[in-house]
Enzyme design. Sequence first.
Site, PDB file in Angstrom:
ATOM      1  N   CYS A  33      35.405  25.246  22.414  1.00  0.00           N
ATOM      2  CA  CYS A  33      36.561  25.453  23.294  1.00  0.00           C
ATOM      3  C   CYS A  33      36.715  24.316  24.293  1.00  0.00           C
ATOM      4  O   CYS A  33      37.832  23.912  24.606  1.00  0.00           O
ATOM      5  CB  CYS A  33      36.462  26.811  23.977  1.00  0.00           C
ATOM      6  SG  CYS A  33      36.696  28.170  22.799  1.00  0.00           S
ATOM      7  N   GLU A  48      40.282  30.994  24.342  1.00  0.00           N
ATOM      8  CA  GLU A  48      40.810  29.699  24.799  1.00  0.00           C
ATOM      9  C   GLU A  48      41.658  29.032  23.726  1.00  0.00           C
ATOM     10  O   GLU A  48      42.722  28.478  24.031  1.00  0.00           O
ATOM     11  CB  GLU A  48      39.661  28.738  25.173  1.00  0.00           C
ATOM     12  CG  GLU A  48      38.782  29.235  26.276  1.00  0.00           C
ATOM     13  CD  GLU A  48      37.522  29.951  25.807  1.00  0.00           C
ATOM     14  OE1 GLU A  48      36.482  29.788  26.457  1.00  0.00           O
ATOM     15  OE2 GLU A  48      37.581  30.679  24.788  1.00  0.00           O
ATOM     16  N   HIS A  87      38.797  32.179  19.224  1.00  0.00           N
ATOM     17  CA  HIS A  87      38.359  32.388  20.602  1.00  0.00           C
ATOM     18  C   HIS A  87      39.575  32.495  21.515  1.00  0.00           C
ATOM     19  O   HIS A  87      40.653  31.974  21.200  1.00  0.00           O
ATOM     20  CB  HIS A  87      37.493  31.224  21.081  1.00  0.00           C
ATOM     21  CG  HIS A  87      36.141  31.179  20.463  1.00  0.00           C
ATOM     22  ND1 HIS A  87      35.077  30.567  21.097  1.00  0.00           N
ATOM     23  CD2 HIS A  87      35.653  31.650  19.283  1.00  0.00           C
ATOM     24  CE1 HIS A  87      33.998  30.671  20.338  1.00  0.00           C
ATOM     25  NE2 HIS A  87      34.326  31.316  19.224  1.00  0.00           N
ATOM     26  N   CYS A  89      32.591  27.689  25.420  1.00  0.00           N
ATOM     27  CA  CYS A  89      31.614  27.144  24.477  1.00  0.00           C
ATOM     28  C   CYS A  89      31.978  25.682  24.185  1.00  0.00           C
ATOM     29  O   CYS A  89      33.076  25.219  24.542  1.00  0.00           O
ATOM     30  CB  CYS A  89      31.609  27.974  23.187  1.00  0.00           C
ATOM     31  SG  CYS A  89      33.076  27.725  22.151  1.00  0.00           S
TER      32      CYS A  89
END
Length: 155
Positions: free
Chosen positions: A84, A53, A51, A81
Amino acid sequence: MVDKFMKAALKCAEKAAAEGEVPIGAVVVLDGKVISRGHNRRTKRQIATAHAEIEAIEKACKKLKSWRIPECEIYVTLEPCPMCMGAILNARIKKVYFGAYEAKGRSMTAQLAASNLVNHTVEVEGGVMCEECAAVLSSFFSEMRERTKKENCEN
């Protein structure tokens, strides 16, 4: 200043879109300067944790030579999410700014930010350049649906 950093995150999201990835971008900021950038790479890397992040946090930690980066802020184009948010809490980041809200209500951002799970809480400000961030995502998925529709009609 907040818009400046969200624009930098949007550039990362555009890079993800150009690579065929869901267009999510993130930047980590320290003392008013971007120190790391990340964008979604799950499809390219075939790794569930790739992801934006996570990528930005990992780069910031390497740059600062510490897994704790409590003076940093992170700007991300979509509400983080739970995974993260866990990384943000673990890195001890002081504040999260995000653009678009997770439309399907799967984020738990506020609850995790205040949970004190790792003896740390994080400030959260959502809706930064929300329309711009949401538009990048909407456009990507609209184009993807159109491509899929066209491919299905050709076969």
